[in-house]
Write a protein that holds these residues in place. Structure first.
Motif, PDB file in Angstrom:
ATOM      1  N   SER A 137       1.002  -1.237  -0.048  1.00  0.00           N
ATOM      2  CA  SER A 137       0.145   0.303   0.066  1.00  0.00           C
ATOM      3  C   SER A 137       0.529   1.462   0.129  1.00  0.00           C
ATOM      4  O   SER A 137       0.644   2.553  -0.699  1.00  0.00           O
ATOM      5  CB  SER A 137      -1.136   0.456   0.967  1.00  0.00           C
ATOM      6  OG  SER A 137      -1.889   0.985   1.267  1.00  0.00           O
ATOM      7  N   GLY A 138       2.398   1.349   1.208  1.00  0.00           N
ATOM      8  CA  GLY A 138       2.728   2.444   1.223  1.00  0.00           C
ATOM      9  C   GLY A 138       3.263   2.964   0.176  1.00  0.00           C
ATOM     10  O   GLY A 138       3.841   3.367   0.005  1.00  0.00           O
ATOM     11  N   TYR A 139       3.927   1.493  -0.505  1.00  0.00           N
ATOM     12  CA  TYR A 139       4.713   1.179  -1.689  1.00  0.00           C
ATOM     13  C   TYR A 139       3.946   2.395  -3.336  1.00  0.00           C
ATOM     14  O   TYR A 139       4.905   2.745  -4.260  1.00  0.00           O
ATOM     15  CB  TYR A 139       5.757   0.806  -2.116  1.00  0.00           C
ATOM     16  CG  TYR A 139       6.419   0.547  -3.521  1.00  0.00           C
ATOM     17  CD1 TYR A 139       8.159   0.442  -2.690  1.00  0.00           C
ATOM     18  CD2 TYR A 139       6.634  -0.122  -4.790  1.00  0.00           C
ATOM     19  CE1 TYR A 139       8.934   0.837  -4.462  1.00  0.00           C
ATOM     20  CE2 TYR A 139       7.339   0.044  -5.489  1.00  0.00           C
ATOM     21  CZ  TYR A 139       9.003   0.264  -5.298  1.00  0.00           C
ATOM     22  OH  TYR A 139       9.617   0.367  -5.603  1.00  0.00           O
ATOM     23  N   GLY A 141       1.088   2.913  -3.630  1.00  0.00           N
ATOM     24  CA  GLY A 141      -0.557   4.302  -3.234  1.00  0.00           C
ATOM     25  C   GLY A 141      -1.223   4.599  -4.451  1.00  0.00           C
ATOM     26  O   GLY A 141      -0.810   2.980  -5.074  1.00  0.00           O
ATOM     27  N   ASP A 145      -3.117   1.914  -3.065  1.00  0.00           N
ATOM     28  CA  ASP A 145      -3.503   2.529  -1.092  1.00  0.00           C
ATOM     29  C   ASP A 145      -4.825   2.444  -1.160  1.00  0.00           C
ATOM     30  O   ASP A 145      -4.892   1.742   0.158  1.00  0.00           O
ATOM     31  CB  ASP A 145      -3.003   3.807  -1.214  1.00  0.00           C
ATOM     32  CG  ASP A 145      -2.152   3.878  -0.536  1.00  0.00           C
ATOM     33  OD1 ASP A 145      -2.644   3.173   1.012  1.00  0.00           O
ATOM     34  OD2 ASP A 145      -2.449   5.180  -0.084  1.00  0.00           O
ATOM     35  N   ARG A 146      -5.303   3.066  -1.928  1.00  0.00           N
ATOM     36  CA  ARG A 146      -6.936   3.113  -1.752  1.00  0.00           C
ATOM     37  C   ARG A 146      -7.172   1.553  -1.159  1.00  0.00           C
ATOM     38  O   ARG A 146      -8.725   1.603  -0.161  1.00  0.00           O
ATOM     39  CB  ARG A 146      -7.677   4.090  -2.856  1.00  0.00           C
ATOM     40  CG  ARG A 146      -7.349   5.208  -3.125  1.00  0.00           C
ATOM     41  CD  ARG A 146      -7.862   6.316  -3.644  1.00  0.00           C
ATOM     42  NE  ARG A 146      -7.941   5.884  -5.141  1.00  0.00           N
ATOM     43  CZ  ARG A 146      -7.081   6.679  -6.002  1.00  0.00           C
ATOM     44  NH1 ARG A 146      -5.936   7.219  -5.535  1.00  0.00           N
ATOM     45  NH2 ARG A 146      -7.279   5.873  -6.990  1.00  0.00           N
ATOM     46  N   GLY A 149      -6.647   0.361   1.854  1.00  0.00           N
ATOM     47  CA  GLY A 149      -6.979   1.434   3.227  1.00  0.00           C
ATOM     48  C   GLY A 149      -8.654   1.367   3.416  1.00  0.00           C
ATOM     49  O   GLY A 149      -8.910   1.614   4.149  1.00  0.00           O
ATOM     50  N   ARG A 192      -1.127   0.013   8.551  1.00  0.00           N
ATOM     51  CA  ARG A 192      -1.048   1.787   9.609  1.00  0.00           C
ATOM     52  C   ARG A 192       0.251   1.708   9.529  1.00  0.00           C
ATOM     53  O   ARG A 192       0.540   2.379   8.540  1.00  0.00           O
ATOM     54  CB  ARG A 192      -2.427   1.725  10.180  1.00  0.00           C
ATOM     55  CG  ARG A 192      -3.211   1.601   9.674  1.00  0.00           C
ATOM     56  CD  ARG A 192      -4.845   2.434  10.174  1.00  0.00           C
ATOM     57  NE  ARG A 192      -5.724   2.274  10.161  1.00  0.00           N
ATOM     58  CZ  ARG A 192      -6.535   3.294  10.511  1.00  0.00           C
ATOM     59  NH1 ARG A 192      -6.942   3.966  11.435  1.00  0.00           N
ATOM     60  NH2 ARG A 192      -8.331   2.964   9.525  1.00  0.00           N
ATOM     61  N   ARG A 195       2.758   1.402   6.254  1.00  0.00           N
ATOM     62  CA  ARG A 195       2.813   1.668   5.597  1.00  0.00           C
ATOM     63  C   ARG A 195       3.281   3.357   5.566  1.00  0.00           C
ATOM     64  O   ARG A 195       3.673   3.851   4.505  1.00  0.00           O
ATOM     65  CB  ARG A 195       1.263   1.555   5.409  1.00  0.00           C
ATOM     66  CG  ARG A 195       0.620   2.800   3.654  1.00  0.00           C
ATOM     67  CD  ARG A 195      -1.147   3.081   3.860  1.00  0.00           C
ATOM     68  NE  ARG A 195      -1.583   4.554   3.637  1.00  0.00           N
ATOM     69  CZ  ARG A 195      -2.005   5.598   3.787  1.00  0.00           C
ATOM     70  NH1 ARG A 195      -1.606   5.754   4.627  1.00  0.00           N
ATOM     71  NH2 ARG A 195      -1.599   6.084   2.756  1.00  0.00           N
ATOM     72  N   MET A 199       5.765   4.239   3.567  1.00  0.00           N
ATOM     73  CA  MET A 199       5.603   5.625   2.223  1.00  0.00           C
ATOM     74  C   MET A 199       6.601   6.732   2.670  1.00  0.00           C
ATOM     75  O   MET A 199       6.837   7.592   1.773  1.00  0.00           O
ATOM     76  CB  MET A 199       4.356   6.613   1.841  1.00  0.00           C
ATOM     77  CG  MET A 199       2.668   6.067   2.204  1.00  0.00           C
ATOM     78  SD  MET A 199       1.745   6.338   2.761  1.00  0.00           S
ATOM     79  CE  MET A 199       1.033   7.362   1.228  1.00  0.00           C
TER      80      MET A 199
END
Ligand SMILES: Nc1ncnc2c1ncn2[C@@H]1O[C@H](COP(=O)(O)OP(=O)(O)OP(=O)(O)O)[C@@H](O)[C@H]1O
Length: 668
Positions: A137-139, A141, A145-146, A149, A192, A195, A199
């Protein structure tokens, strides 16, 4: 650079129908100078290591004893002795007996098996999902990511206890299913954290450098991002393990999981102790105590491991202070006579390159109609004041513009490919192997957690598909190629053990790992002091002649340009204003901007005289004047200069200028 240290003040709660593991306390910024003083590190060790070691020893002993108790237990855990029911500790029963006269110690050890296996199951699910999804997710985006999330919010919105009770109603007494579900519904807590850190780490230059060197996203995540997550992950995983011990104990206390028919468990033993508290209070001590001790040991061990991981990262990341570049002018440097342009077809041919940024007010062109060629083995310098468009031009060739930047016109042909039209996947194959980038800040392109040799070997393996031993040998060879003394020894060092000059040589070695035909060096000596600068320039010259690598050198320094480049492209306000062999430019500039830039060159200014400057600044793209963009600062300007766009015209063999008064410039 600030090193972040996370202070883990943590609360566990099992209230309001939700399971919660909360980490309180903001990250504390630790300045680099104070980041790794030996005295504080050793104090930290003294404070944490004994407790951490005792906790680790306790957990290991408990695990071994629990898992093996079935084989060596001298007493049958189910053997009843009603004559000695609820007896306190004695030589025969070290922790006493329960209400049926069964040995408490042996039953606790056997019961530990269920708890420990349950905790491992839950932790594996928690860690795999939390770390995996958090890093992805962080990598990546964007929509990835959405989506993750959204899933994570959904899981967090579920009331944990109720979900567990529902699972137990479907799978009565089933511990495995309960623990898997516990891991799944808790994983957003780790997700979380992971992530957020990913980021932040993703933006670091060494991660960007790793991506540029052509490593696949999976490899970058595994090699460069995961090690940086160690601290926060460790804290969360140990906390979750402690929570899992409590949850498993609570469920079995309530008789919902691991019922007594499956053998003793810590939870049902606490339940038994609670039932006989009126007759004997002792039984609650060992049964509740073992749970409390295990939770405490997990917390302390988590803290100790976290501190050790942070210490390691911090000491690896503590960079030496680089000597500042002397501000005074350098004298005695004169244009050398570089070899003439190679008479080969162009290796890179840029034509009409135009780059725009999508800004809230609409697209803004930052570079317009840039054209130049680079022949194999040739060194081209792109020179100009800050804001003239050098970096945007160089980066657009590698597809490294920021997300809101795009090439809106022209092309850049390299090896038969138009770099501006290649999809990212193909461009990634070209980057690092056929074209490599050398950055201004070499240290920031190196991962502080890994030895130099290992980082180099990794890039070698990526590009050359060789085994580990060969890659390692090639890494040492590359370090020798960039003239580092004792390359074997340098390969064993961490980045923080390198001086600025050594780091720049290592970053050049990294760039050479894929045997590129073209190097793009963006201000490669700006961060270095003058002596080291000269050595790096000598190295670039040497590499050109030994390996035949072509170079595009982005610089604002005429001395650097004269030292290494054959030809120069002078840029002003997003346009090429003059292009010629460096010697021709030095001898007779044909554009007023080049002429004034050269006069303001500290390398050739007479000692004692005030350094001439060019009045005004480079206009921002939104303020480019009509006609000649240099007109407001130009001593040769006439009315006609503002009435029409000025074309780039040939003014001799292999030289062009964008000035209608070039003849006068040559004579003043
Ligand atoms: N990310 C961006 N978003 C919007 N505009 C940008 C961005 N990056 C650069 N520009 C615009 O492009 C112009 C040229 O920038 P560029 O960085 O290429 O200049 P430069 O000559 O390399 O300067 P320096 O020597 O300071 O790096 C800048 O004036 C700026 O207006």
């Amino acid at each position: 650079m600030n090193t972040k240290r996370e202070r883990s003040e943590v609360s566990l709660s099992l209230s309001g129908g939700r399971l919660a593991v909360a980490t309180a306390g903001a990250p504390v910024a630790v300045p680099p100078g104070a980041a790794a003083p030996a005295s504080r590190r050793s104090r930290s060790r003294l404070r944490w290591r004994p407790l951490g070691l005792v906790s680790a020893a306790y957990l290991v002993a408990l695990t071994v004893a629990s898992l093996s108790a079935g084989w060596w237990a001298p007493i049958d855990p189910e053997r009843q002795d009603l004559a000695h029911a609820l007896a306190g500790p004695s030589a025969a029963h070290w922790l006493g007996t329960d209400r049926l006269g069964r040995d408490v110690l042996i039953r606790l050890l056997l019961g530990g098996r269920i708890t420990l296996v349950s905790v491992v199951e839950a932790v594996v699910v928690f860690a795999v999902l939390g770390i995996g999804l958090g890093v992805v997710s962080g990598y990546f985006g964007g929509w990835v990511d959405r989506t993750i999330g959204w899933l994570s919010d959904l899981l967090l919105a579920l009331p944990g206890i109720i979900v567990l009770l529902m699972v137990l109603s479907v799978f009565p007494g089933e511990t495995l299913a309960t623990m898997v579900v516990l891991g799944v519904i808790s994983c957003p807590l780790l997700l979380r954290v992971t992530r957020g850190v990913t980021m932040a780490v993703r933006q670091e230059l060494y991660v960007r450098a790793a991506r540029l060197s052509g490593l696949t996203p999976l490899r970058v995540m595994w090699r460069h991002i995961l090690p940086r997550l160690a601290g926060p992950i460790i804290v969360q995983v140990f906390l979750f393990a402690a929570t899992a011990v409590l949850v498993q104990g609570a469920l079995s206390f309530l008789g919902l999981s691991a019922p007594e028919t499956q053998g003793p468990s810590w939870g049902n033993m606490v339940g038994e102790a609670a039932a006989v508290t009126g007759q004997d209070g002792w039984l609650a001590v060992p049964t509740g105590g073992i749970i409390a001790l295990t939770v405490l040991a997990l917390g302390l061990l988590g803290d100790a491991v976290h501190d050790a991981a942070v210490d390691r990262t911090r000491s690896a990341a503590a960079l030496p202070t680089r000597p500042a570049r002397p501000a005074g002018p350098r004298h005695g440097s004169s244009p050398t006579a570089p070899p003439g342009p190679a008479q080969h077809p162009a290796l890179l041919s840029v034509r009409g390159l135009t780059v725009a940024f999508d800004l809230p007010g609409g697209p803004l062109t930052a570079v317009r109609d840039v054209s130049f060629d680079v022949s194999p083995g040739e060194c081209i310098g792109i020179v100009g004041e800050s804001g003239s468009g050098k970096t945007v031009t160089a980066r657009s060739l590698l597809g490294l513009l920021p997300p809101h930047g795009r090439v809106t016109g022209g092309c850049a042909r390299f090896d038969g490919l138009d770099l501006t039209a290649l999809p990212e996947r193909q461009l990634r194959a070209v980057r690092g192997s056929r074209i490599a980038l050398i950055n201004q800040e070499p240290m920031s392109g190196l991962d502080p957690s890994f030895r130099v040799g290992s980082q180099l070997a990794e890039v070698v393996r990526r590009h050359r598909h060789v085994g580990r031993a060969q890659a390692r040998a090639k890494a040492v060879e590359l370090l020798a190629t960039v003239r580092l003394p004792e390359p074997e020894q340098v390969a064993r060092r961490y980045p923080h053990e390198l001086s600025g000059g050594m780091a720049q040589r290592v970053s050049i070695a990294l760039a050479l790992a894929g045997d590129p035909a073209l190097l793009i060096a963006d201000e490669p000596t700006t961060a270095l002091d003058v002596t080291i600068q000269a050595e790096i320039l000598a190295l670039l010259r040497d590499l050109r002649s030994r390996l035949g690598t072509a170079v595009i050198l982005v610089t604002h320094d005429w001395g650097v340009l004269a030292d290494v480049c054959d030809r120069a492209v002078v840029m002003y306000a997003g346009e090429v204003v003059e292009q010629a062999a460096v010697t021709d430019l030095y001898r007779a500039p044909r554009h007023p901007y080049t002429q004034l830039l050269l006069r303001a060159n500290p390398h050739v200014a007479p000692v004692g005289d005030a350094l001439p400057t060019i009045a005004g600044t480079v206009p921002a793209p939104s303020e480019w004047p009509a006609g000649c963009r240099f007109r407001p600062r130009c001593p040769y300007a006439e009315d006609v200069c503002g009435s029409q766009a000025i074309p780039l015209v040939d003014v001799g063999s292999d030289r062009t200028t964008r000035c209608i008064r070039s003849e006068q410039v040559g004579t003043r």
